[in-house]
Scaffold this motif. Structure first.
Motif, short mmCIF file in Angstrom:
data_model
loop_
_atom_site.label_atom_id
_atom_site.label_comp_id
_atom_site.label_asym_id
_atom_site.label_seq_id
_atom_site.Cartn_x
_atom_site.Cartn_y
_atom_site.Cartn_z
N LYS A 55 0.70 -1.29 0.14
CA LYS A 55 0.09 -0.14 -0.19
C LYS A 55 1.00 1.25 0.01
N ASN A 56 1.90 1.13 0.67
CA ASN A 56 2.82 2.36 0.79
C ASN A 56 3.52 2.64 -0.59
N VAL A 57 3.78 1.43 -1.49
CA VAL A 57 4.45 1.72 -2.72
C VAL A 57 3.46 2.06 -3.42
N ALA A 58 2.21 1.70 -3.57
CA ALA A 58 1.31 2.27 -4.34
C ALA A 58 0.86 3.65 -4.06
N TYR A 63 0.24 7.60 -10.69
CA TYR A 63 -0.39 7.01 -12.11
C TYR A 63 -1.55 6.21 -11.92
N ILE A 64 -1.82 5.95 -10.54
CA ILE A 64 -3.06 5.09 -10.41
C ILE A 64 -3.85 5.69 -9.23
N PRO A 65 -5.29 5.42 -9.28
CA PRO A 65 -6.00 6.04 -8.34
C PRO A 65 -5.88 5.19 -7.26
N PRO A 66 -6.05 5.88 -5.97
CA PRO A 66 -5.90 5.05 -4.60
C PRO A 66 -6.45 3.77 -4.70
N TYR A 67 -7.82 3.73 -4.98
CA TYR A 67 -8.60 2.50 -4.85
C TYR A 67 -8.02 1.23 -5.63
#
Length: 154
Positions: A55-58, A63-67
Motif C-alpha cells: 500500500k505504501n508503494v502504491a 499514475y494510479i487512483p488510490p482504490y
C-alpha cells in the motif's frame, strides 16, 4: 467428526452435541482450536505486513487512483499470505479429522506417503481463490471509507 448439516434436524443436533460432550467432554467442541490459531495468526501477520508495504508503494505512485492501489495491494498480499499458510492449513485439516493424530505425525505421513512437499500444496488454488476476492473488496472499501472520512473532517 463430520456432519452433513443440510439434512440434520434440531433434535439430531442436540443428540450430536450430547454425544460429543459425553465422549470427549468440553474439549471435544474445541478440537483443532490451537492449530487453527497456528494457521491464521501467521497468515494474518504475513498479510498485514505485506499489505502495508504494498500500500505504501502504491500510495507514492501518481499514475494510479488510490482504490486501484488498495485493490492491488490487498490482492497481492492475500495471494502471498494464503499461499504460504496453505502448508499449515493442510496439516490443520488432517489433524482435525484424524482421531488423535499429532501435527508431527500428520506432517510426516503427508510427506512420506502422499507426494513429498507437493502434498502440502493440495487445495492451494481453491484456498487462494476463496480468500482473495473478499479480502480485496473489504480492504478496499475500508480504505476508501477511511480516506473519505479523513477528507470530510478536513
Amino acid at each position: 467428526m463430520q456432519v452433513d448439516t443440510k439434512t440434520i434436524s434440531s433434535k439430531e443436533s442436540l443428540r450430536l452435541v450430547s454425544r460429543i460432550y459425553h465422549q470427549q467432554g468440553l474439549k471435544g467442541f474445541y478440537r483443532g482450536y490451537w492449530i487453527t490459531l497456528g494457521v491464521f495468526i501467521p497468515q494474518t501477520v504475513i498479510y498485514f505486513v505485506s499489505y502495508e508495504q504494498l500500500k505504501n508503494v502504491a500510495h507514492y505512485s501518481n499514475y494510479i487512483p488510490p482504490y486501484v492501489g488498495y485493490l492491488a495491494s490487498a490482492g497481492i498480499a492475500s495471494v502471498f499470505s494464503s499461499s504460504i499458510s496453505n502448508v499449515l492449513d493442510v496439516i490443520k485439516t488432517r489433524v482435525q479429522v484424524a482421531d488423535g493424530a499429532s501435527v508431527g505425525s500428520v506432517a510426516r505421513e503427508l510427506y512420506l506417503k502422499e507426494g513429498g512437499l507437493k502434498a502440502f500444496t493440495r487445495g492451494m488454488g481453491a484456498r487462494v481463490m476463496s480468500i482473495v476476492p473478499s479480502t480485496m473488496i473489504s480492504f478496499t472499501i475500508f480504505e476508501v471509507l477511511k480516506d473519505w472520512s479523513v477528507e470530510k473532517k478536513n
